[in-house]
Structures are given as structure tokens and as C-alpha cells.
Design an enzyme around this catalytic site. Structure first.
Site, PDB file in Angstrom:
ATOM      1  N   GLU A  41       0.814  -1.208   0.000  1.00 34.71           N
ATOM      2  CA  GLU A  41       0.000   0.000   0.000  1.00 34.71           C
ATOM      3  C   GLU A  41       0.849   1.260   0.000  1.00 34.71           C
ATOM      4  O   GLU A  41       1.929   1.297   0.591  1.00 34.71           O
ATOM      5  CB  GLU A  41      -0.883   0.033   1.248  1.00 34.71           C
ATOM      6  N   ASP A  61      -7.712  -4.876  10.301  1.00 39.89           N
ATOM      7  CA  ASP A  61      -7.263  -3.755   9.481  1.00 39.89           C
ATOM      8  C   ASP A  61      -7.303  -4.024   7.986  1.00 39.89           C
ATOM      9  O   ASP A  61      -6.665  -3.339   7.207  1.00 39.89           O
ATOM     10  CB  ASP A  61      -5.861  -3.298   9.899  1.00 39.89           C
TER      11      ASP A  61
END
Lengths: 356, 356
Positions: free
Chosen positions: A70, A241
């Protein structure tokens, strides 16, 4: 006189301060971990107070079968920051970290990077500082005991931040792997904390005003079930998450006041992915800036559904930039081409040719 | 025996090879610029041939009044790459580069970075290689003369790539600033190219089979007007690369066969932002893979509306990784935390404490 291999050494403009893992550890030891955690909490708090002034976007994720990579960018109009972070749960089997990260801060006015840093350690620090910040606003006043469910790489940082920022004195550890609990207790043996390893999660939550969950399995787990959560407790849920990875039974969510970082991201990645998209949540920054109420009374269950957000990394990089200027603990990295004449990049290359 | 300040030096897993600007210049001189440009063309060609296997997304841009900072990620499922790049036209007034860049390649299987590199020089090289690749498929066979409109930082690389890959022998330079043309001609004085500085763009395009435009003003300029472009010419338009910044009169676009990298991005940033969103364009990768026709006859005007795409950076990083392994021209950077036990990040920090 020696003839240099390059005609001109790189100027200051070409050099970006780089904080290595070793430098980061030296910085923490020089300032002191408790102080770093308190400082980070203050930097994050300051940035949460001016939340609307940031460019915000959900992270840019590249998924594969085994994990995710990410990029998490944000900007306050003056500085621009981003973090590269991966999440690969199976990495530990090969002796690799589940999560590694690095980040960069740049000057918006010129686009020039001003700091490059390792962020595996810094992320652990900022995650713990964010948890402590949220707990300061949401946990019952005078909380002294925390249950720590999941005793992996993040656990000691969570515990020490709660001690440094809230004055927690008692810790109750639980992990499905007792070895992890022993490692955590041993690492914290020299702290003034009263630490107890528990055999069951039910035992761990006994008498705790704060319950922190930080487990790593990628599935819809039920680390906490409804009967384990009494009234007045603050839950600090760190481990859920990403899509498909949650820690709490949905029943708990339905009787909690839920606080999140950035709803657009948390509804996809957090505990609340189990709820309908219109389930009411409060943004933490609104509590911190005084626009919304945090804990309303001693009997409410508050839940900080934390997934981590780019602004926290930005605060951490901003803190590190200030600290690096004082400590000098960095390596100047020849990362930017800086020709004498900006229009003459080729000339710079040409003049760097080895002398015949 | 000396006592190290950290208990354990970082292992190989924690070290990321970093290619500085100086290393990049040494690499280019060691291999030879012409060879690097030919190699890069081959790497880009290989990746364009397998275009559908890449994760593609428009760049993630953060705009300000004075410029833009962008992240350009892509992945082929095996490697992941991204580039950080800024664009600040007013930077040159302060002696700074308009564009600086760095990039990273990572292993998708673990999420671990495997290469960090300066990319200001590497971007200039890959942009030139991409132009040469496109011209090899689109320019008239046997092209010998190129007009180079705009003689800034990118110009020499464009010219040398066209020489190395296509065998161009004659160059006609034009720039609104004659000093830039002189700089360019002087930089290339030792090449075997026949170079002529022209007083007007009209003069520059005389007899050129390829016209490359690479100017920097952020506005809708008309570097080329319709009457300047004869039949059979290939236009290589580099400078129009963001909203509001174009170089060609719309008339030219209407009588050209237009080739682009990634339509979703080019329609926003390229010359074709002047056209309707459904104006037909051909993707360059389809020409290269044989799925579409390039130049159809000697009279057609072909236009490569180039804005730069993440896959070109990926190819360049992939090339650099292969080259770095041979040359050893890199710095191992202690960028990733690598505790002996992945679950014991805090233990690593603790053991790094200075001995009392």
C-alpha cells in the site's frame, strides 16, 4: 591533488536525510522511548485538531494472493508525506516481518523530498501513540489496568504508550501462543508495570478498564465475545485492518459507541465492516477538536476501531524531521539529480564521465 | 574485541540496494549511454508486449498552486514498482529541477523492497527510450532527420535515443531561448550527429521525418501549428503532460493517427485533452504486440501523444535491478527492521540500547 571521479560533488539540494533502522533505534534511546511516545501523541493530536486542512484519500492498495502493498499519501498544503507499507501474514514463517514500511516527507512548494525514513519501527510507535491518544479521550478517567490480547510485535509498544500517556500500572497478557506472552512479559520486566500472564482471554479482561486487541490472523475472528466486555470498558481494537479480518463479535459493536479515524477507510477495513454502511460512528478528530463528545458516562462501552491512517504517519514523519535536525542521526542520501543548470541534466551526466 | 553499539548488525533481509545519482551516472558510463538506451527500449518493449498482465491505475496526484507530486504504482504480479515524481515549473528560477524522481521495486510475494533508486536521470532515460520505441513502430522507414523543438533537460536524451535505436543522423534544434539550443548542440558536439540550430520552428521542421516537441510552459501552447506539419511525418509529443498543458494545435490532432500509452491517463493529461473523450486513439502496446496497425502508409501523420506511464518506470527499474547485480554500483541501505524473531520488534530495539 586528487582528481575526483565526478566533476562536482552533489550539492545540499541533492541530498535527502535518511533515517535508517539503526538511526531510528539510536534516536529512541537518546530521547527515551516513553518521551518519544508522549511526543508522538502530541504531534498526532495537533494534526487531528486540524484534520480538515489535510488532503485525504483512502490508501492505494495492490493486492495479491499472499498480501498487500500500500501507498498512503497525505498533505497539509505545506508538507506532503507518504508511507509504503506491506502486509504479508505468512512472512513470519520465513523469518520475515509481516509488516515493513518506509516513508517520505516532501516540501509541497518545490516537490523536493526533505526526509526519507524507515517506518517499521516508526509505525509501531505511531500506532501505539494513536491508541494512547484515543484512550486519553475515551477510556474511563483514572484507568489503571489494561488487558492486552495478542502479544506480538506491536504489544510492548501499545503497553508502554498506555503507561507513558495514561499512567496505566497493571497489564494482563493473553495470546493463543503462550511463548508470545512470555516474550512480552520478559521484554517489559524492567518497567515498573505489574504484569500478569493469563491462560484465557476471559481471565485477561478481568478488572481491565481498557482492552486492547492486536492479533494477526487474517479471518473474521472472535477474539472478544459479547460476555467478555463489561460496562464502562474502553476497547482499543488494532488488529482488524483489512477486508475479511476482524476481531470482535458483532454483538459488541452494537452496544458500543464507535470511534474511527477515517470512515471511508474504516468501513472497508475495520471492525465496522461487519455493520451496515450507515451505522453511526464518530470521527476521532472531532472528539479531539471538541466538535463531538467522546465518552458520555461511566457505563458506556467505547470502541476505537483503529486501522491506521496516513495523517498519523505524516505526524510521525513531521516529528522525526524535527528530531533529526537536533540529533544529527541521519545519512545524507544522494537521491536527487542537481545539475548546476537545471536545464542541463545531460551536461551533469557528461561531466561525471571517468577521466581517460 | 570491540563492542558494537547495536547487538546485531542488520541482516541481508534488512538491506535494500540503493542507486544514488552518482551510482546511476557511473552505471551509464560503464555500460555506455547508447547501449543503456537500447537496453531500456528492449525492456520497455518486452513489458508493452505483456501489457494486459499489469495492474494499471492512473497516477495518484497531489496538486498545489505551484506544482504536483505524484505516485505512479504498477505491478506484474511478481514485482511491484512505484515512482515518486514532482512537477514544479517555477523551480528552475530557484536553481532547482522542474522534475525530480525516485522509485522502488518490491517483491510481491513478501512485500519487501528489493531496489531503491534515484529516478530523475532514469526517467529521462526511459522517456527517451519510450520515444525511440514508439518511433521505431510509427516513424517512416529510413527516417534520418529529427526536429527537436524545446532544448531543455530532456532534449539530448531524446536525440541520442533516436540515434541509438533508429539511426537518426541529422538534428534540427529550436528553442525560444537560443542559449538552450547552444547548450544542447555543445553537449552533443562529440557525437557523429549533424546538428543545426534553427531560428524558427518552421525552419526546424524542414526536411524532418520526425518532430519531437518537448517544451515546459504550463499552458495551452501552440508549439506546432497545422501548416508546419507535412504529410508522412511522425510527431513525438513529450511536453504536454498535465491538464492545461498542451503543445499542438488541435488541427494537427484531427489529421493525425494518434497513439497513446494509457488512454484513461492521456485523455486527462495529453494533447488529446483538446479532443472529445470518444476521439479514436490506438494504444501503443497493441501496435507493439501486433494487435493493431501502426503507420499505414507513407503519407499519414502519426502522433505519439506521450505523457509517461508507470509501466515504463517499472521496466526501467527492472533493467536497473539486473544491471546493479552485475556492476555492484549501489549502497546497501538499512531500511527494513529485521529482528531475529519477527514477533519481537521491541526486543530488537531493546538490544540496541547503548551499553551503560
Amino acid at each position: 591533488m586528487t582528481i575526483p571521479t565526478t566533476a562536482t560533488p552533489p550539492s545540499d539540494k541533492a541530498l535527502v536525510p535518511f533515517v535508517s533502522v539503526d538511526h531510528m533505534m539510536q534516536i529512541v534511546h537518546q530521547i527515551g522511548l516513553a518521551q518519544v511516545l508522549r511526543d508522538l501523541t502530541r504531534y498526532i493530536e495537533d494534526d487531528f485538531k486540524r484534520w480538515p486542512s489535510f488532503d485525504k484519500t483512502p490508501r492505494v492498495a495492490s493486492h495479491s494472493d499472499v498480501g498487500v502493498i500500500e501507498l498512503m499519501p497525505t498533505s497539509d498544503g505545506e508538507s506532503y508525506g507518504f508511507k509504503y507499507v506491506n502486509g504479508h501474514p505468512r512472512n513470519t514463517a520465513d523469518g520475515l516481518q509481516t509488516v515493513t514500511a518506509f516513508g517520505l516527507l516532501a516540501d509541497v512548494a518545490t516537490g523536493y523530498p526533505v526526509l526519507l525514513s524507515e517506518m517499521t519501527l516508526l509505525t509501531a510507535l505511531r500506532t501505539a501513540a494513536t491508541s494512547a491518544l484515543a484512550a486519553r479521550y475515551l477510556a474511563p478517567k483514572g484507568s489503571t489496568c489494561m488487558a492486552m490480547i495478542g502479544n506480538g510485535a506491536q504489544s510492548e509498544f501499545q503497553i508502554l504508550a498506555m503507561q507513558a500517556v495514561l499512567g496505566i500500572t497493571h497489564i494482563r497478557l493473553y495470546d493463543t501462543d503462550p511463548e508470545s506472552s512470555r516474550k512480552c512479559a520478559e521484554n517489559l520486566a524492567q518497567s515498573t508495570l505489574n504484569i500478569r500472564i493469563c491462560d484465557t482471554p476471559q481471565d485477561a479482561v478481568q478488572g481491565a478498564q481498557i482492552i486492547t486487541t492486536c492479533t494477526a490472523d487474517k479471518r473474521n475472528a472472535r477474539v472478544l465475545t459479547d460476555n467478555m466486555v463489561g460496562s464502562g470498558v474502553h476497547i482499543n481494537a488494532i488488529g482488524g485492518d483489512c477486508p475479511g479480518k476482524t476481531e470482535l463479535a458483532a454483538d459488541i459493536l452494537h452496544r458500543s459507541e464507535i470511534f474511527v479515524e477515517y470512515p471511508e477507510q474504516t468501513r472497508i477495513e475495520g471492525e465496522i465492516q461487519q455493520l451496515t454502511p450507515d451505522h453511526p460512528v464518530t470521527e476521532l478528530w472531532q472528539v479531539i477538536s471538541g466538535a463531538a463528545t467522546g465518552r458520555q458516562n461511566d457505563r458506556h462501552v467505547t470502541l476505537f476501531d483503529s486501522v491506521g491512517f496516513a495523517i498519523e504517519d505524516f505526524s510521525a514523519l513531521r516529528y522525526l524531521r524535527d528530531v533529526v535536525a537536533q540529533t544529527g542521526l541521519f545519512l545524507p542520501l544522494d537521491m536527487l539529480a542537481d545539475p548546476d543548470d537545471p536545464k542541463d541534466l545531460y551536461g551533469m551526466l557528461k561531466r561525471a564521465a571517468p577521466k581517460p
